[in-house]
Design an enzyme around this catalytic site. Structure first.
Site, PDB file in Angstrom:
ATOM      1  N   ARG A 192      28.602  14.732   0.992  1.00  0.00           N
ATOM      2  CA  ARG A 192      27.361  13.821   0.751  1.00  0.00           C
ATOM      3  C   ARG A 192      27.449  13.292  -0.534  1.00  0.00           C
ATOM      4  NH1 ARG A 192      27.959  14.645   5.281  1.00  0.00           N
ATOM      5  NH2 ARG A 192      26.409  15.406   6.808  1.00  0.00           N
ATOM      6  N   SER A 248      17.520  14.390   6.524  1.00  0.00           N
ATOM      7  CA  SER A 248      17.757  15.666   5.935  1.00  0.00           C
ATOM      8  C   SER A 248      17.243  15.705   4.427  1.00  0.00           C
ATOM      9  CB  SER A 248      19.026  15.994   6.157  1.00  0.00           C
ATOM     10  OG  SER A 248      19.367  16.065   7.670  1.00  0.00           O
ATOM     11  N   GLU A 319      19.203  16.260  -0.702  1.00  0.00           N
ATOM     12  CA  GLU A 319      19.926  15.422  -0.200  1.00  0.00           C
ATOM     13  C   GLU A 319      19.246  13.699  -0.835  1.00  0.00           C
ATOM     14  OE1 GLU A 319      22.068  13.757   3.924  1.00  0.00           O
ATOM     15  OE2 GLU A 319      22.067  16.018   3.483  1.00  0.00           O
TER      16      GLU A 319
END
Length: 330
Positions: A192, A248, A319
């Site tokens: 990520r 998420s 995130e």
């Protein structure tokens, strides 16, 4: 680029003159030929459905407009944010100062075993277009709610794959206004993360993704369609689809249980702050019942992070990206 939606931008510099949205908007319309709007509410442009107004809002419909708009704001030192589909972000209730450039550059093409896409192309569309072409590798994109630009920016992933596994190169608008093609190895893709995401944190000018090329594998279109159907069924069974969320909310820790499992173990499913709550279907999704504010969502995220750390000694990292005028947010 705007992310899982991907986002990028700069804040106002200290001592800079007040932002004149009327004058800047008129200049953009004359020089670039695209419409602008002032005090544009941003909630409808995000998947969480929260966010106050942009001082000035403009949409780039293709790669040339995107490049021109970014160069325009940069050369004038204007605060700006590039926003994709508005997933993976929470925009302050006070909105975003300066210029918000919405990326709707959605050109794409098949080139042999490669898929070339401008960065406003939704990842779900990339998955279905490549399926129809009999090319495998982007099926996971069906589960990524953002755009190609945001996906490259964040090295988005799902269902045991990610951008790093398939991207060959990205066309980048550099901080100095030049364009270059950067091969995957030089994007420094990690979980990520990428060099694109890290640059602003290091005080460097944001590098804007204009397009990306993916190297895929020929396969039966029917077999790929079955894989997409499996992903759709999994999402319907395990994620709160159809309810406003940013996707998420936390990254998974580098080791041990996933973020959602930790949140569930902490007994936080259903935890609520105002109109925001932890989804009972998937604990790593914070959802908005339609009455929630950005402040509700951020406060709930803070409570979840703190409780997980208190219970398990693991400090979760978000995130999602928090955009806009949070210092003055109520």
């Amino acid at each position: 680029m705007s992310g899982t939606s991907g986002v990028s931008g700069t804040g106002a510099t200290s001592g800079a003159p007040a932002f004149d949205a009327l004058a800047v908007g008129g200049d953009i319309q004359r020089r670039i030929g695209v419409k602008t709007s002032r005090d544009e509410p941003l909630a409808r442009f995000t998947t969480m459905r929260v966010g106050g107004p942009a001082d000035l809002f403009v949409t780039a419909h293709n790669r040339m407009e995107l490049r021109a708009l970014v160069r325009f704001v940069r050369t004038r030192g204007l605060p700006h944010v590039v926003l994709g589909r508005g997933s993976d972000v929470v925009i302050s209730d006070r909105g975003i100062r300066g210029v918000v450039i919405q990326n709707r550059a959605e050109g794409s093409r098949i080139d042999g075993e490669r898929y070339v896409a401008e960065t406003g192309v939704p990842m779900a569309r990339a998955a279905t277009e490549t399926q129809r072409a009999g090319l495998s590798g982007l099926e996971f994109g069906l589960a990524v709610p953002g755009t190609v630009g945001g996906a490259v920016w964040a090295n988005a992933g799902a269902h045991e794959s990610d951008i790093a596994a398939v991207v060959e190169s990205a066309d980048i608008l550099m901080g100095d206004g030049t364009e270059t093609r950067v091969v995957a190895a030089d994007l420094d893709l990690a979980y990520r993360d990428s060099r694109l995401k890290r640059a602003p944190r290091a005080g460097l000018a944001a590098e804007i993704v204009l397009a990306a090329t993916f190297r895929l594998v020929p396969a039966s279109a029917d077999a790929i369609r079955e894989r997409l159907d499996d992903i759709r069924r999994w999402r319907q069974a395990h994620q709160p689809l159809g309810i406003p969320s940013a996707g998420s909310f936390f990254r998974n820790p580098p080791e041990g249980p996933a973020a959602g499992e930790l949140i569930d173990r902490a007994g936080l499913k259903g935890r609520r702050v105002g109109g925001a709550s932890v989804s009972p279907k998937h604990a790593n999704f914070l959802v908005n019942d339609g009455r929630g504010t950005a402040a509700d969502i951020r406060r709930l995220g803070d409570e979840v992070r703190d409780e997980v750390e208190r219970r398990f000694g693991v400090r979760l990292v978000t995130e999602v990206e928090f955009l806009g005028d949070w210092d003055l947010a109520a």
